[in-house]
Structures are given as structure tokens and as C-alpha cells.
Design a protein around this motif. Structure first.
Motif, PDB file in Angstrom:
ATOM      1  N   GLN A   1      -5.271  81.579  16.379  1.00 36.31           N
ATOM      2  CA  GLN A   1      -4.873  80.691  15.280  1.00 36.31           C
ATOM      3  C   GLN A   1      -4.605  79.271  15.784  1.00 36.31           C
ATOM      4  N   VAL A   2      -5.577  78.769  16.511  1.00 33.98           N
ATOM      5  CA  VAL A   2      -5.533  77.388  16.982  1.00 33.98           C
ATOM      6  C   VAL A   2      -6.904  76.765  16.760  1.00 33.98           C
ATOM      7  N   ALA A   3      -6.921  75.452  16.644  1.00 34.16           N
ATOM      8  CA  ALA A   3      -8.172  74.715  16.493  1.00 34.16           C
ATOM      9  C   ALA A   3      -8.041  73.387  17.225  1.00 34.16           C
ATOM     10  N   PHE A   4      -9.168  72.902  17.736  1.00 35.22           N
ATOM     11  CA  PHE A   4      -9.167  71.611  18.415  1.00 35.22           C
ATOM     12  C   PHE A   4     -10.572  71.034  18.353  1.00 35.22           C
ATOM     13  N   VAL A   5     -10.696  69.783  18.764  1.00 31.48           N
ATOM     14  CA  VAL A   5     -11.991  69.122  18.778  1.00 31.48           C
ATOM     15  C   VAL A   5     -12.412  68.855  20.215  1.00 31.48           C
ATOM     16  N   ARG A   6     -13.722  68.766  20.401  1.00 37.00           N
ATOM     17  CA  ARG A   6     -14.288  68.408  21.699  1.00 37.00           C
ATOM     18  C   ARG A   6     -15.557  67.605  21.444  1.00 37.00           C
ATOM     19  N   ASP A   7     -16.052  66.937  22.473  1.00 37.47           N
ATOM     20  CA  ASP A   7     -17.289  66.187  22.334  1.00 37.47           C
ATOM     21  C   ASP A   7     -18.437  67.120  22.003  1.00 37.47           C
ATOM     22  N   VAL A   8     -19.374  66.636  21.183  1.00 30.75           N
ATOM     23  CA  VAL A   8     -20.538  67.452  20.857  1.00 30.75           C
ATOM     24  C   VAL A   8     -21.405  67.619  22.102  1.00 30.75           C
ATOM     25  N   PRO A   9     -22.065  68.785  22.257  1.00 31.64           N
ATOM     26  CA  PRO A   9     -22.877  69.027  23.449  1.00 31.64           C
ATOM     27  C   PRO A   9     -24.259  68.402  23.349  1.00 31.64           C
ATOM     28  N   ALA A  10     -24.310  67.091  23.263  1.00 33.71           N
ATOM     29  CA  ALA A  10     -25.580  66.372  23.179  1.00 33.71           C
ATOM     30  C   ALA A  10     -25.630  65.330  24.291  1.00 33.71           C
ATOM     31  N   ALA A  11     -26.741  65.282  25.002  1.00 36.34           N
ATOM     32  CA  ALA A  11     -26.845  64.413  26.175  1.00 36.34           C
ATOM     33  C   ALA A  11     -26.698  62.935  25.824  1.00 36.34           C
ATOM     34  N   ASP A  12     -27.156  62.541  24.647  1.00 30.05           N
ATOM     35  CA  ASP A  12     -27.122  61.121  24.287  1.00 30.05           C
ATOM     36  C   ASP A  12     -25.917  60.761  23.425  1.00 30.05           C
ATOM     37  N   ALA A  13     -24.974  61.683  23.260  1.00 33.96           N
ATOM     38  CA  ALA A  13     -23.791  61.412  22.436  1.00 33.96           C
ATOM     39  C   ALA A  13     -22.745  60.652  23.253  1.00 33.96           C
ATOM     40  N   PRO A  14     -22.010  59.747  22.618  1.00 31.39           N
ATOM     41  CA  PRO A  14     -20.949  59.039  23.337  1.00 31.39           C
ATOM     42  C   PRO A  14     -19.762  59.951  23.613  1.00 31.39           C
ATOM     43  N   GLN A  15     -19.009  59.640  24.640  1.00 29.85           N
ATOM     44  CA  GLN A  15     -17.781  60.388  24.921  1.00 29.85           C
ATOM     45  C   GLN A  15     -16.684  59.883  23.998  1.00 29.85           C
ATOM     46  N   VAL A  16     -16.145  60.773  23.198  1.00 27.76           N
ATOM     47  CA  VAL A  16     -15.105  60.414  22.240  1.00 27.76           C
ATOM     48  C   VAL A  16     -13.747  60.950  22.688  1.00 27.76           C
ATOM     49  N   VAL A  17     -13.740  62.196  23.181  1.00 29.98           N
ATOM     50  CA  VAL A  17     -12.486  62.813  23.595  1.00 29.98           C
ATOM     51  C   VAL A  17     -12.033  62.228  24.927  1.00 29.98           C
ATOM     52  N   ARG A  18     -10.788  61.840  24.982  1.00 28.26           N
ATOM     53  CA  ARG A  18     -10.221  61.274  26.196  1.00 28.26           C
ATOM     54  C   ARG A  18     -10.028  62.352  27.246  1.00 28.26           C
ATOM     55  N   GLU A  19     -10.496  62.086  28.441  1.00 30.19           N
ATOM     56  CA  GLU A  19     -10.339  63.053  29.523  1.00 30.19           C
ATOM     57  C   GLU A  19      -9.006  62.861  30.235  1.00 30.19           C
ATOM     58  N   VAL A  20      -8.496  63.953  30.767  1.00 32.71           N
ATOM     59  CA  VAL A  20      -7.267  63.929  31.558  1.00 32.71           C
ATOM     60  C   VAL A  20      -7.584  64.512  32.922  1.00 32.71           C
ATOM     61  N   THR A  21      -7.340  63.748  33.959  1.00 32.34           N
ATOM     62  CA  THR A  21      -7.623  64.215  35.305  1.00 32.34           C
ATOM     63  C   THR A  21      -6.581  65.238  35.743  1.00 32.34           C
ATOM     64  N   LEU A  22      -7.059  66.349  36.293  1.00 31.73           N
ATOM     65  CA  LEU A  22      -6.180  67.412  36.753  1.00 31.73           C
ATOM     66  C   LEU A  22      -6.063  67.398  38.272  1.00 31.73           C
TER      67      LEU A  22
END
Length: 234
Positions: free
Chosen positions: A110-131
Motif C-alpha cells: 500500500q505504497v506508491a511512488f514515481v520514478r523516471d520513465v525507462p526511455a533512453a532519450d527521456a530527461p532525468q526528472v527524479v532527483r538522485e541521492v548518493t548513497l
């Protein structure tokens, strides 16, 4: 999330990374955009303010905004918005796709979230966090606890996390104080990202989203490498 980065701590494994694993916040931190209507804007019945051009009902817009704001939407924390998402899931997916975002809904957790679409030419929208190394090690442990939990609820204290990660301490070559500082930073990052939710004292609940955000291949590769490193440190 990106792969663990090198630093003063233990060397990072390299079999896989977590680049697309995290439920994210768009890089601009903005709210969801509604499509502009034609001419006079949205339907009169759906207008929420003067000059409103949106067409979705208020509940669906709130679900959309919560997903875009991130890091995730959980039924336990916001039951009304969760129900609105399920009721308007198709159109919410459409609006997110317009922003190069993919919707992930885990009905069991019962959770939902968004991620970048898996398309090579799509822009990066989701902010990455370095681990860091310790971040990743603790996330893998927390995910395992969730999967082993009968009711999907797990709480952990900072001291329990320290006990779990102590096996890696010698690999860093630093002092016990260095390890304590690294662990404090890891604990704070996981709280800030929503992976841990504070309770009383130093205890936190583990977010159910950890059941979903990591792919099976990523987990298998990372778990194997971390197990090898732990055995070397014994």
C-alpha cells in the motif's frame, strides 16, 4: 539513488547500482502540473480557484501533487489520498507520463511512488541521492527485515543498526569515533529520505516502500557482495 560512493569508509562494491531504485522527488521540487485547457480552461465543476485551468477533481490533484513532491505516498499515513489515487489511477498515470514520470503502485505494501520513465532519450526528472557504503548496507538489512516480517511492520533503533553494521567497521580503517559519525550521518539521511520514520527515543519504523524500490537483480548482486565483504571482515 546512485551507487555507493568511495570515501573514508569501506570500499564500495560494484556489481550493481541503485540509480533507479529510490522513490524520488523531482529535481525542481515543484508541484504537479495540470494540462492547460482550451479556451476558458477546465470544466467549471472542477475549478478550485479563479483562473484554474485544471480538470481533475481536488482529491485526484492532491494525490498527483503528493506523488510528485515525494518521496512516496502510503495508505497508512494518508488513507484518503491513497483512496483517491486508486480511484483516479489511470488519469494520474497519464499526467505523470506527461512529465516523464512513471507511477509505481504496490497494492500489497500500500505504497506508491514515481520514478523516471525507462526511455533512453527521456530527461532525468527524479532527483538522485548518493548513497554511502553504510547507507546501502543498512537499506539492504532493513529491506530484509521487512520481507521477513509477518505483518509488514518493522521498528529498529540506532543502536540495533550499529550492531548490524559493526561488521564493516574494520574495513574503513578509521577510529570508532569515525564509524560513529558515519553511522549518525547514515541514520539522518535515511530519516530525511523517508526510509525511516521516527518514533520515540532513537527508534524508527521502516518505510514499507523498501519492499518495492529495489529490483531483485540489484538486491541479489549487492547482497552477495556485501556478504563477501562482511565475511572478509570477520
Amino acid at each position: 539513488m546512485t551507487e555507493p560512493v568511495p570515501g573514508r569508509g569501506p570500499a564500495r562494491p560494484d556489481p550493481a547500482d541503485l540509480r533507479t531504485a529510490r522513490p524520488g522527488r523531482p529535481a525542481d521540487g515543484g508541484a504537479a502540473s495540470a494540462p492547460s485547457g482550451s479556451g476558458s480552461g477546465g470544466d467549471a465543476g472542477s475549478r478550485l480557484w479563479p483562473g484554474d485551468h485544471g480538470t481533475l477533481p481536488a482529491a485526484a490533484r492532491l494525490a498527483l501533487a503528493r506523488l510528485v513532491r515525494g518521496p512516496y505516498l502510503a495508505a497508512e499515513a494518508d488513507a484518503d489520498t491513497w483512496r483517491a489515487l486508486l480511484a483516479h489511477e489511470d488519469v494520474v498515470r497519464e499526467r505523470l507520463a506527461d512529465q516523464y514520470l512513471d507511477l509505481v503502485v504496490d497494492g500489497d505494501a500500500q505504497v506508491a511512488f514515481v520514478r523516471d520513465v525507462p526511455a533512453a532519450d527521456a530527461p532525468q526528472v527524479v532527483r538522485e541521492v548518493t548513497l554511502t557504503f553504510l547507507d546501502t548496507a543498512l537499506l539492504l538489512h532493513l529491506r530484509a527485515l521487512l520481507l521477513d516480517s509477518a505483518d509488514g511492520r518493522v521498528a529498529i533503533s540506532r543502536d540495533e543498526a550499529a550492531d548490524q553494521l559493526a561488521v564493516y567497521r574494520r574495513r574503513g580503517g578509521g577510529s570508532p569515533m569515525d564509524f560513529t559519525r558515519q553511522l549518525d550521518a547514515t541514520w539522518a539521511r535515511l530519516i530525511e529520505s523517508g526510509m525511516l520514520e521516527p518514533l520515540s527515543g532513537d527508534r524508527c519504523t521502516v518505510s514499507p516502500v523498501l519492499r518495492t524500490v529495489f529490483g531483485a537483480d540489484q538486491v541479489a548482486a549487492l547482497s552477495a557482495e556485501y556478504a563477501r565483504l562482511a565475511k572478509e571482515s570477520a
